[in-house]
Design a protein around this motif. Structure first.
Motif, PDB file in Angstrom:
ATOM      1  N   THR A 174     -41.818 -28.243  10.313  1.00 54.15           N
ATOM      2  CA  THR A 174     -42.675 -28.735  11.389  1.00 54.15           C
ATOM      3  C   THR A 174     -43.379 -27.595  12.120  1.00 54.15           C
ATOM      4  O   THR A 174     -42.863 -26.481  12.232  1.00 54.15           O
TER       5      THR A 174
ATOM      6  N   LYS B  91     -46.024 -27.515  15.693  1.00 50.14           N
ATOM      7  CA  LYS B  91     -46.713 -28.251  16.742  1.00 50.14           C
ATOM      8  C   LYS B  91     -47.801 -27.345  17.319  1.00 50.14           C
ATOM      9  O   LYS B  91     -47.512 -26.285  17.868  1.00 50.14           O
TER      10      LYS B  91
ATOM     11  N   ILE C  17     -41.302 -33.113  16.184  1.00 49.42           N
ATOM     12  CA  ILE C  17     -42.644 -33.581  16.501  1.00 49.42           C
ATOM     13  C   ILE C  17     -42.654 -35.100  16.414  1.00 49.42           C
ATOM     14  O   ILE C  17     -41.770 -35.704  15.816  1.00 49.42           O
TER      15      ILE C  17
ATOM     16  N   ASP D 163     -37.513 -30.743  11.676  1.00 48.05           N
ATOM     17  CA  ASP D 163     -37.474 -29.742  10.634  1.00 48.05           C
ATOM     18  C   ASP D 163     -36.283 -30.024   9.720  1.00 48.05           C
ATOM     19  O   ASP D 163     -35.207 -30.359  10.193  1.00 48.05           O
TER      20      ASP D 163
END
Length: 154
Positions: free
Chosen positions: A44, A46, A125, A134
Motif C-alpha cells: 500500500t 497513500k 488505505i 499491506d
C-alpha cells in the motif's frame, strides 16, 4: 498459485466472504494494460495527487500489486510487477495499454501529478469503502477486484 478468476475465488470461499476476510471492491475501476488477470500480495501507498513515492515504489523489484503515467508503468512491468491498482486517475493510456501488466484505475486524465514527495508507505488505505492493509492478497480480473486477508485457495 495459478491464475484463477475472481468468480472462482468467491464461489469456493463463501465462508471467507461471510467473515469479511474476503472482500470485493466496488465496481468503480476501469481496466487498462494487456494483462487482464493478476494477483499477489498487496503493497500500500497513500498519496494525494503526488506521484514521487509512487514512482519510487514502481522502481522496486518483485512487488506484485500497489497518479501515474506510461513511463512508471513500463518501469513496473520491467521490474516484474503483475499489476497496479490506483484509486485515482492515470495518464498516457495508449502507452499503458501496450504494457504486459494489469492496471486498474478510476479513469484517465491529461494533467500531471504533483511532485512533492508527500505520502505514506505500508499503511492501511480505504478504497471504495473497503479497508486494505499491506500484506493482504489482491485478485483482479475483468469481473472485479477482491481483497483477502490470506492467500485464497480454490
Amino acid at each position: 498459485m495459478a491464475l484463477v478468476t475472481t468468480a472462482e475465488v468467491c464461489d469456493t470461499n463463501p465462508q471467507l466472504i461471510g467473515s469479511g476476510e474476503l472482500r470485493a471492491l466496488q465496481p468503480i475501476f476501469q481496466v487498462y494494460g494487456r494483462r487482464q488477470i493478476f494477483s499477489g500480495p498487496v503493497v500500500t501507498l497513500k498519496a494525494y495527487e503526488d506521484n514521487v513515492l509512487i514512482r519510487e515504489f514502481l522502481e522496486e523489484k518483485a512487488l506484485r500489486c500497489a497518479i501515474l503515467g506510461g513511463n512508471p508503468v513500463v518501469r513496473a512491468q520491467n521490474n516484474g510487477w503483475a499489476g497496479i491498482v490506483v484509486n485515482g486517475c492515470i495518464r498516457d493510456v495508449d502507452e499503458i495499454n501496450g504494457c504486459d501488466i494489469g492496471v486498474r484505475a478510476l479513469a484517465s486524465h491529461p494533467m500531471k501529478a504533483n511532485r512533492k514527495g508527500v505520502g505514506e508507505k505500508h499503511v492501511p488505505i480505504t478504497v471504495g469503502g473497503t479497508r486494505i492493509s499491506d500484506g493482504e492478497w489482491l485478485y483482479a480480473d475483468t469481473d472485479g477486484i477482491l481483497i483477502s486477508r490470506t492467500e485464497a485457495s480454490v
